[in-house]
Design a protein around this motif. Structure first.
Motif, mmCIF file in Angstrom:
data_model
loop_
_atom_site.group_PDB
_atom_site.id
_atom_site.type_symbol
_atom_site.label_atom_id
_atom_site.label_comp_id
_atom_site.label_asym_id
_atom_site.label_seq_id
_atom_site.Cartn_x
_atom_site.Cartn_y
_atom_site.Cartn_z
ATOM 1 N N SER A 1 1.077 -1.210 -0.032
ATOM 2 C CA SER A 1 -0.050 0.088 0.006
ATOM 3 C C SER A 1 1.163 0.773 0.104
ATOM 4 O O SER A 1 1.984 1.132 -0.167
ATOM 5 N N ASP B 1 0.511 3.828 2.334
ATOM 6 C CA ASP B 1 1.569 3.963 3.816
ATOM 7 C C ASP B 1 2.862 3.202 4.118
ATOM 8 O O ASP B 1 4.048 3.565 4.251
ATOM 9 N N GLY B 2 2.381 1.964 3.760
ATOM 10 C CA GLY B 2 3.870 0.438 3.418
ATOM 11 C C GLY B 2 5.410 1.524 2.371
ATOM 12 O O GLY B 2 5.805 1.443 2.871
ATOM 13 N N ARG C 1 2.601 -4.418 10.842
ATOM 14 C CA ARG C 1 1.303 -4.187 9.673
ATOM 15 C C ARG C 1 0.828 -5.152 8.548
ATOM 16 O O ARG C 1 -0.243 -5.391 8.946
ATOM 17 N N THR C 2 1.743 -5.652 8.463
ATOM 18 C CA THR C 2 1.236 -7.019 8.312
ATOM 19 C C THR C 2 -0.466 -7.904 8.948
ATOM 20 O O THR C 2 -0.864 -8.504 8.648
ATOM 21 N N ARG D 1 -0.992 -7.027 11.853
ATOM 22 C CA ARG D 1 -2.774 -6.139 11.746
ATOM 23 C C ARG D 1 -3.809 -6.019 10.337
ATOM 24 O O ARG D 1 -4.559 -5.894 10.087
ATOM 25 N N ARG D 2 -2.946 -5.990 9.382
ATOM 26 C CA ARG D 2 -3.884 -6.326 8.078
ATOM 27 C C ARG D 2 -4.927 -7.697 8.061
ATOM 28 O O ARG D 2 -5.485 -7.389 7.502
ATOM 29 N N GLN E 1 -7.477 -7.516 10.321
ATOM 30 C CA GLN E 1 -8.261 -6.662 10.233
ATOM 31 C C GLN E 1 -9.003 -7.398 8.920
ATOM 32 O O GLN E 1 -10.831 -7.607 9.148
ATOM 33 N N GLU E 2 -9.002 -8.412 8.040
ATOM 34 C CA GLU E 2 -8.941 -9.216 7.454
ATOM 35 C C GLU E 2 -10.320 -10.479 7.775
ATOM 36 O O GLU E 2 -11.371 -10.672 7.248
#
Length: 322
Positions: free
Chosen positions: A2, A4-5, A65-66, A68-69, A72-73
């Motif tokens: 992304s 942001d990443g 971040r991974t 957290r993603r 969320q998924e």
């Protein structure tokens, strides 16, 4: 990756370059001077440590971040599965080509919705499925009470209000001596966060259910313990004053049966507790509400006066533990 990443990686690379080049520039000035070899070794060691730490930091941030993603998924997948399950439960409630849904399917659908945290939808459907006219009702009283109990336990104030309204509307078909005819969430206990309207509807439902139940000692014990639970757990002085007034209408009749205590689960309610609650009786500053409370109290008093000994019928023993 992304946007942001990518920004995070570029920022981290800039940090690595800065912490690596700046000390090098400062220390390599006298590179050709005396002791340059040992100084170069120190610089290289320092730079290596900084680069290793920066790479570790970048890896940690990217991994966080991974995770957290992915979380969320997974949460989105759980919500989707929950929604699909709720839709299937709703289909059980819907009429079929052959006619109205079977009562067992209706009960399964409504209770499944409550387990999926859709108590607001379940109690909304209950409006059309639970009628005060027994000939028109599509589900049993016991199932309706389970749905109402789930709605009262939910965090939705609108679901709680609808549940209380339905309970009050159908109260006169319920039996005070049947534990399955009253929500366990307010059976000898209370949820003080209810809205004022929800509280009033539940109290009215309790009185209406009681005065149309058989005038027996067990029903009298039940309403006394249920009213006391409200009085004990609600911090509002006006609520306590209203409930104290209602308890005062029945406490003398309870004394006529010569019992000093009443068991409720692991708790014990004594006649002294009921006397203390009755002494807290007060008039509501709202004259209309005060009149309604007086009327309900008089009905309850007249019913209590006609109470006789408990008859031996199914569930009679359980009334001793209300």
């Amino acid at each position: 990756m992304s946007g942001d990443g990518r920004k995070l990686v570029m920022t981290s690379i800039a940090i690595v370059v800065t912490v690596a080049v700046l000390p090098t520039a400062l220390l390599l000035g006298p590179f050709f001077g005396r002791g340059s070899t040992s100084r170069l070794a120190a610089v290289l060691t320092f730079v290596g440590v900084l680069v290793g730490a920066s790479v570790s930091l970048i890896g940690y941030v990217l991994n966080h971040r991974t995770e957290r993603r992915l979380g969320q998924e997974q949460e989105e997948q759980r919500r989707q599965l929950k929604l699909e399950a709720a839709m299937r439960a709703g289909q059980l409630v819907s009429p079929t080509e052959s006619g109205p849904a079977h009562p067992a399917a209706l009960a399964s659908g409504l209770l499944a919705l409550t387990k999926l945290d859709y108590a607001d939808l379940a109690v909304a459907l209950l409006v059309d499925l639970w009628s005060a006219d027994e000939n028109e009702g599509k589900i049993s009283d016991e199932t309706a009470i389970l749905v109402i109990d789930a709605a009262l336990r939910s965090t939705s104030s609108s679901a709680q209000l609808v549940a209380a309204e339905l309970l009050c509307r159908n109260a006169e078909r319920l039996d005070a001596c049947q534990s399955l005819h009253w929500p366990s969430s307010v059976d000898g206990c209370w949820i003080p966060s209810f809205s004022p309207r929800t509280k009033l509807l539940i109290v009215e439902a309790l009185v209406r259910m009681t005065k149309t139940s058989p005038a027996e000692e067990g029903a009298l014990r039940s309403v006394a313990v249920r009213l006391y639970g409200i009085w004990r757990d609600d911090p509002d002085d006006r609520v306590q004053g209203c409930i104290g007034k209602l308890i005062g209408k029945i406490v003398e009749r309870l004394r006529d049966f010569h019992y000093g205590d009443f068991v409720h689960g692991s708790q014990m309610v004594t006649i002294d507790d009921l006397d203390r609650a009755a002494r807290s009786a007060s008039e509501n500053p709202d004259g209309y509400l005060a009149k309604l409370t007086d009327d309900l109290g008089e009905h309850l008093c007249a019913w209590a006066a006609s109470c006789g000994p408990q008859t031996l019928r199914p569930g009679a023993l359980s009334t001793a533990a209300m």
